[in-house]
Design an enzyme around this catalytic site. Structure first.
Site, mmCIF file in Angstrom:
data_model
loop_
_atom_site.group_PDB
_atom_site.id
_atom_site.type_symbol
_atom_site.label_atom_id
_atom_site.label_comp_id
_atom_site.label_asym_id
_atom_site.label_seq_id
_atom_site.Cartn_x
_atom_site.Cartn_y
_atom_site.Cartn_z
ATOM 1 N N TYR A 171 1.013 -1.087 0.056
ATOM 2 C CA TYR A 171 0.055 0.063 0.164
ATOM 3 C C TYR A 171 0.898 1.357 -0.172
ATOM 4 O O TYR A 171 0.540 2.236 -0.594
ATOM 5 C CB TYR A 171 -0.783 -0.220 1.303
ATOM 6 C CG TYR A 171 -1.759 1.184 1.321
ATOM 7 C CD1 TYR A 171 -3.054 1.212 0.686
ATOM 8 C CD2 TYR A 171 -1.455 2.136 2.389
ATOM 9 C CE1 TYR A 171 -3.908 2.620 0.774
ATOM 10 C CE2 TYR A 171 -2.545 3.007 2.562
ATOM 11 C CZ TYR A 171 -3.436 3.404 1.974
ATOM 12 O OH TYR A 171 -4.491 4.490 1.894
ATOM 13 N N LYS A 175 0.894 4.205 -2.939
ATOM 14 C CA LYS A 175 0.578 5.466 -2.684
ATOM 15 C C LYS A 175 1.813 6.387 -2.946
ATOM 16 O O LYS A 175 1.631 7.544 -3.335
ATOM 17 C CB LYS A 175 0.107 5.722 -1.276
ATOM 18 C CG LYS A 175 -1.223 4.976 -0.940
ATOM 19 C CD LYS A 175 -2.327 5.641 -2.117
ATOM 20 C CE LYS A 175 -3.564 5.168 -1.529
ATOM 21 N NZ LYS A 175 -4.697 5.676 -2.471
#
Length: 302
Positions: A171, A175
Site C-alpha cells: 500500500y 501510494k
C-alpha cells in the site's frame, strides 16, 4: 444549478463508499454533474456489485442533482477508456477526474504474497495511471480542436505514501508511486490547461477502520467527528473547481479541519570535492551530512 463547480463534469472513482462517496455528494452539492464509478468490490478487491454506486447516484438525484453510475474497473486499461467515454457520452465532456479507488491487503514485508502485492499495485497505482492517461488524451484532443480546457485531476495518496506504514509495504509503495505520477503529470499536462494535485487524507473508511481501529472510533454524539470522510471533500471540490487553476503539482494532507501542504523530497546538505570518493573517505563525510540534515518523520507504526 449554482455552486463552485456548477456545470462541471466530474468522475469520482471508488465513489460507492467512504471518501469517494463523500466527494461525489460534495461535488453534486456544488453543481457538478457526477459519474459515480465503483465496482462494488469487497475491501480486498474481491467480488463486485452495482449496488453501492447506484445508491450514491440515487442520493444525488434525490437532492435534485445530476449523476450516473459506472461499474468499470479503473485498473483495466480499456475499462478506464470506457469510463472516460461514458462521462463524455453522458454529459458532453469531462472536466475533473478524482482518482480515489483502492483496496487493502496488509502484510509485513517478510510475509508478502506476490498475488496480493500485484493486486494492491494494480488497483491503486495502475488504477490512477489508466484513468489519468485516457482523461489526458480527451483533454489534449479538445485542446488541439481549439477548445479551451480548464481541467483538474485530484489523485489520492496517503500518509503511508509520504512516510511509510509498518505492515503496509504494498500500500505504501503504491501510494508513493501515485505521488511520483502526480508530479510528472502536472508538468506534462500544464500545456493543455490541466492541473494535477494529490491529497493524503486521514478519515474513517473501510480501510482505516481495520488498520487503525482506535484512532478511527467515532466520537460521542455532538462532538466534532475529525475522522468523518466528509471533512476531506471540501478541499477536493475546491481543487476540482476553476478557482484552483494556479495550483498544480502539490500534495495536501487533510483530516478533520486541518490542511497541510506536504513538503516533499528536497535536496539537503551536500558536499562535492570535485573527484571520485573512495569508500574509506565516506565514513567521516556521510555522518556529517546527516548531522546537518533534518531528521526524517517516523514511519507510521514504528
Amino acid at each position: 444549478m449554482s455552486g463552485l463547480c456548477a456545470g462541471r463534469v466530474v468522475i469520482v472513482t471508488g465513489a460507492g463508499r467512504g471518501l469517494g462517496r463523500a466527494h461525489a455528494l460534495a461535488f453534486a452539492a456544488e453543481g457538478a454533474r457526477v459519474v459515480v464509478n465503483d465496482v462494488g468490490a469487497a475491501l480486498d478487491g474481491s467480488g463486485g456489485s452495482a449496488g453501492p454506486a447506484a445508491e450514491v447516484v440515487a442520493e444525488i438525484r434525490a437532492a435534485g442533482c445530476e449523476a450516473v453510475a459506472d461499474g468499470e474497473d479503473v485498473a483495466d486499461w480499456a475499462g478506464a477508456a470506457r469510463l472516460v467515454a461514458h462521462a463524455v457520452g453522458e454529459f458532453g465532456r469531462l472536466d475533473v477526474l478524482v482518482n480515489n479507488a483502492g483496496i487493502l491487503r496488509d502484510r509485513m514485508v517478510v510475509s508478502l504474497d506476490e498475488g496480493e502485492w500485484d493486486a494492491v499495485l494494480r488497483v491503486h497505482l495502475k488504477g490512477h495511471a489508466a484513468t489519468l492517461h485516457h482523461a489526458a488524451a480527451h483533454w489534449r484532443a479538445r485542446g488541439k480542436a481549439g477548445e479551451p480546457v480548464d481541467a483538474r485531476v485530484v489523485n489520492t495518496s496517503s500518509g503511508a505514501g509520504l512516510l511509510g506504514s509498518v505492515g503496509q509495504g504494498s500500500y505504501s509503495t503504491a501510494k508513493a508511486g501515485i505521488l511520483g505520477l502526480t508530479m510528472v503529470a502536472a508538468a506534462e499536462l500544464a500545456r493543455y490547461g490541466v492541473t494535477v494535485n494529490a491529497i493524503a487524507p486521514a478519515a474513517r473508511t473501510r480501510m482505516t477502520e481495520r488498520a487503525f481501529a482506535d484512532a478511527m472510533t467515532a466520537p460521542e454524539r455532538g462532538a466534532f467527528d475529525a475522522m468523518a470522510p466528509e471533512n476531506v471533500s471540501p478541499l477536493v471540490v475546491w481543487l476540482g473547481s476553476t478557482e484552483s487553476r494556479e495550483v498544480t503539482g502539490r500534495v495536501f494532507e487533510v483530516d478533520g479541519g486541518r490542511i497541510v501542504v506536504a513538503d516533499g523530497w528536497r535536496r539537503g546538505p551536500s558536499v562535492d570535492q570535485g573527484r571520485r570518493w573512495t569508500p574509506g573517505e565516506l565514513g567521516d563525510v556521510v555522518p556529517k551530512l546527516l548531522a546537518e540534515a533534518t531528521a526524517p518523520e517516523p514511519v507510521y507504526g514504528s
